[in-house]
Design a protein around this motif. Structure first.
Motif, PDB file in Angstrom:
ATOM      1  N   TYR A  43      43.574  37.008  41.070  1.00  0.00           N
ATOM      2  CA  TYR A  43      42.725  38.112  41.529  1.00  0.00           C
ATOM      3  C   TYR A  43      42.868  38.308  43.033  1.00  0.00           C
ATOM      4  CZ  TYR A  43      39.873  38.610  37.287  1.00  0.00           C
ATOM      5  OH  TYR A  43      39.416  38.873  36.037  1.00  0.00           O
ATOM      6  N   ALA A  44      42.749  37.195  43.766  1.00  0.00           N
ATOM      7  CA  ALA A  44      42.790  37.258  45.228  1.00  0.00           C
ATOM      8  C   ALA A  44      44.144  37.773  45.707  1.00  0.00           C
ATOM      9  CB  ALA A  44      42.490  35.885  45.818  1.00  0.00           C
ATOM     10  N   HIS A  45      45.217  37.344  45.053  1.00  0.00           N
ATOM     11  CA  HIS A  45      46.559  37.797  45.438  1.00  0.00           C
ATOM     12  C   HIS A  45      46.682  39.311  45.282  1.00  0.00           C
ATOM     13  CE1 HIS A  45      50.966  37.787  45.762  1.00  0.00           C
ATOM     14  NE2 HIS A  45      50.935  38.632  44.739  1.00  0.00           N
ATOM     15  N   THR A 112      32.600  44.387  47.266  1.00  0.00           N
ATOM     16  CA  THR A 112      31.828  43.469  46.426  1.00  0.00           C
ATOM     17  C   THR A 112      32.732  42.416  45.801  1.00  0.00           C
ATOM     18  OG1 THR A 112      30.212  45.204  45.930  1.00  0.00           O
ATOM     19  CG2 THR A 112      30.309  43.331  44.416  1.00  0.00           C
ATOM     20  N   THR A 113      33.889  42.848  45.298  1.00  0.00           N
ATOM     21  CA  THR A 113      34.832  41.915  44.673  1.00  0.00           C
ATOM     22  C   THR A 113      35.414  40.953  45.699  1.00  0.00           C
ATOM     23  OG1 THR A 113      35.419  43.675  43.115  1.00  0.00           O
ATOM     24  CG2 THR A 113      36.860  41.762  43.198  1.00  0.00           C
ATOM     25  N   ALA A 114      35.761  41.469  46.875  1.00  0.00           N
ATOM     26  CA  ALA A 114      36.302  40.610  47.924  1.00  0.00           C
ATOM     27  C   ALA A 114      35.292  39.540  48.339  1.00  0.00           C
ATOM     28  CB  ALA A 114      36.709  41.459  49.127  1.00  0.00           C
ATOM     29  N   VAL A 123      39.260  29.694  44.919  1.00  0.00           N
ATOM     30  CA  VAL A 123      40.216  30.539  45.646  1.00  0.00           C
ATOM     31  C   VAL A 123      40.782  29.757  46.820  1.00  0.00           C
ATOM     32  CG1 VAL A 123      40.514  32.676  46.960  1.00  0.00           C
ATOM     33  CG2 VAL A 123      39.027  32.649  44.955  1.00  0.00           C
ATOM     34  N   ASP A 124      42.102  29.763  46.945  1.00  0.00           N
ATOM     35  CA  ASP A 124      42.764  29.008  48.015  1.00  0.00           C
ATOM     36  C   ASP A 124      42.373  29.519  49.401  1.00  0.00           C
ATOM     37  OD1 ASP A 124      43.976  27.504  46.119  1.00  0.00           O
ATOM     38  OD2 ASP A 124      45.961  28.443  46.321  1.00  0.00           O
ATOM     39  N   LYS A 128      41.469  33.329  51.222  1.00  0.00           N
ATOM     40  CA  LYS A 128      40.173  33.584  51.860  1.00  0.00           C
ATOM     41  C   LYS A 128      40.355  34.050  53.302  1.00  0.00           C
ATOM     42  CE  LYS A 128      37.308  30.504  49.055  1.00  0.00           C
ATOM     43  NZ  LYS A 128      36.327  29.400  49.034  1.00  0.00           N
ATOM     44  N   LYS A 129      41.335  33.481  53.978  1.00  0.00           N
ATOM     45  CA  LYS A 129      41.609  33.887  55.356  1.00  0.00           C
ATOM     46  C   LYS A 129      42.006  35.367  55.410  1.00  0.00           C
ATOM     47  CE  LYS A 129      44.403  32.554  59.377  1.00  0.00           C
ATOM     48  NZ  LYS A 129      45.455  31.625  59.864  1.00  0.00           N
TER      49      LYS A 129
END
Length: 382
Positions: A43-45, A112-114, A123-124, A128-129
């Protein structure tokens, strides 16, 4: 633990990318080399990559209606609100103005998702950075409660293609559609495994994944075979070929996928079930769903009758032309069951095949499976 219709995490992204026509060679190659140990990193990627591209272009803006009391006219006067203000002895006008702003629903969902991913322990750190850096550009955008999001209110324009896939991923996350049930799991499970949901909620969420499966297959063929003149991949509404033309009260027939190339047609009906085969409780024998077979057989025979009738009406040399070849296929998302259907039947001169598509495989393998279907039914493409 029940394991149903597993789908590799990456394949969800590819399915969405085909659905919204956002898959490019560079994105595909980038996803191929990525390794995700959990679903939240995927998701984060996707979100960080999408936001990075979008921020370079600038966040989309939309008109929002703003209502406020004024002493002079600006925008549109809201008569009911102005009357209520006068009844309260307020000597003001209530006006509505349209303001172009970044603080609209689509951007609110992205923020909101972020924020959700930023706070998630799986999440790595590097993701997050990136999320923190990108959220700096969302300072004037409100976060909202996920359960309050009205997804049906989202509207897309031509220039918002990138938003489509990002919001689709956001929806999968915020609605809790994806689930892992063991450490390091990298598969998507059906919603029967989600605890605390009503049976109705489980069914509704499963329908959404089934719809994604259907749309992906249709859009895959439309994209990958568009270079062949005369090839088409669409859904289709058909009418019953009743001999007397009396179709009142007859149900509509709507195909999931109709592949056409020359005088060959393949009608595909996709199925996403917990169990591919039905089971007789008394004997233990397994068999294909009769309803599914009846459905695809009706599609094939009515399509065949329609094409033959139209040919006779429009082509004076119809008897000299080769007949149309109309076939049908039930395409199941493969489950964990030991027996998976892979058969071709012939009913009254019409071929009906039953296959299962393994979504729990490398995406190149999925492509080969889909391409084999075209090769088998249409032969070499020119």
């Amino acid at each position: 633990m029940t394991r149903d219709n597993n789908i590799l995490i990456k394949n969800i992204y590819y399915m969405l990318a085909y659905t919204y026509d956002t898959l490019t060679p560079s994105v595909f190659e980038a996803m191929q080399v990525e390794r995700f140990d959990n679903i939240y990193n995927m998701y984060a990627h996707v979100l960080t990559r999408g936001l990075g591209v979008q921020l370079k272009k600038g966040l989309n803006k939309a008109y929002q209606t703003r209502t406020e009391e004024m002493t002079t006219v600006r925008g549109r006067i809201s008569i009911p609100d102005t009357i209520r203000a006068r009844m309260q002895q307020k000597y003001t006008l209530v006006c509505e103005t349209d303001e172009l702003t970044e603080n609209h629903l689509s951007n609110q969902i992205l923020k909101t998702t972020a924020l959700f991913l930023l706070r998630h322990p799986d999440v790595d750190r590097n993701y997050k950075k990136e999320l923190k850096r990108e959220l700096m550009y969302f300072s004037d955008i409100d976060a909202i409660l996920p359960q309050m999001i009205r997804w049906d209110r989202i509207r897309f324009q031509r220039h918002s293609k990138d938003y489509r896939i990002m919001l689709a991923v956001c929806r999968l996350l915020l609605e809790g559609m994806l689930l892992t049930t063991e450490p390091g799991a990298n598969r998507l499970f059906t919603f029967q495994e989600i605890r605390g949901l009503s049976e109705l909620e489980k069914k509704e969420r499963t329908k959404k994944l089934a719809k994604l499966f259907e749309t992906f297959v249709r859009k895959y063929y439309a994209r990958e075979y568009r270079q062949f003149p005369g090839f088409s991949s669409t859904d289709e509404t058909m009418i019953w070929q009743e001999d007397n033309g009396y179709v009142e009260y007859l149900p509509k027939m709507h195909t999931d996928i109709t592949l056409t190339y020359g005088r060959k047609i393949l009608i595909i009906d996709t199925k996403y079930y917990q169990n591919t085969l039905e089971r007789n409780k008394e004997t233990g024998n397994t068999f294909l769903s009769p309803d599914n077979l009846y459905q695809i057989f009706a599609y094939v025979k009515n399509k065949e009758a329609f094409l033959t009738k139209r040919e006779k009406e429009t082509n004076p040399n119809a008897q000299k032309t080769p007949p149309f070849e109309v076939s049908g296929m039930l395409l199941y998302a493969r489950t964990q069951e030991p027996k998976q259907p892979d058969n071709v039947y012939s009913f009254m001169g019409s071929k009906i095949s039953v296959k299962s598509l393994n979504l729990n495989a490398d995406f190149q393998n999925i492509r080969r499976q889909l391409n084999d279907i075209v090769c088998t039914h249409f032969g070499s493409m020119k």
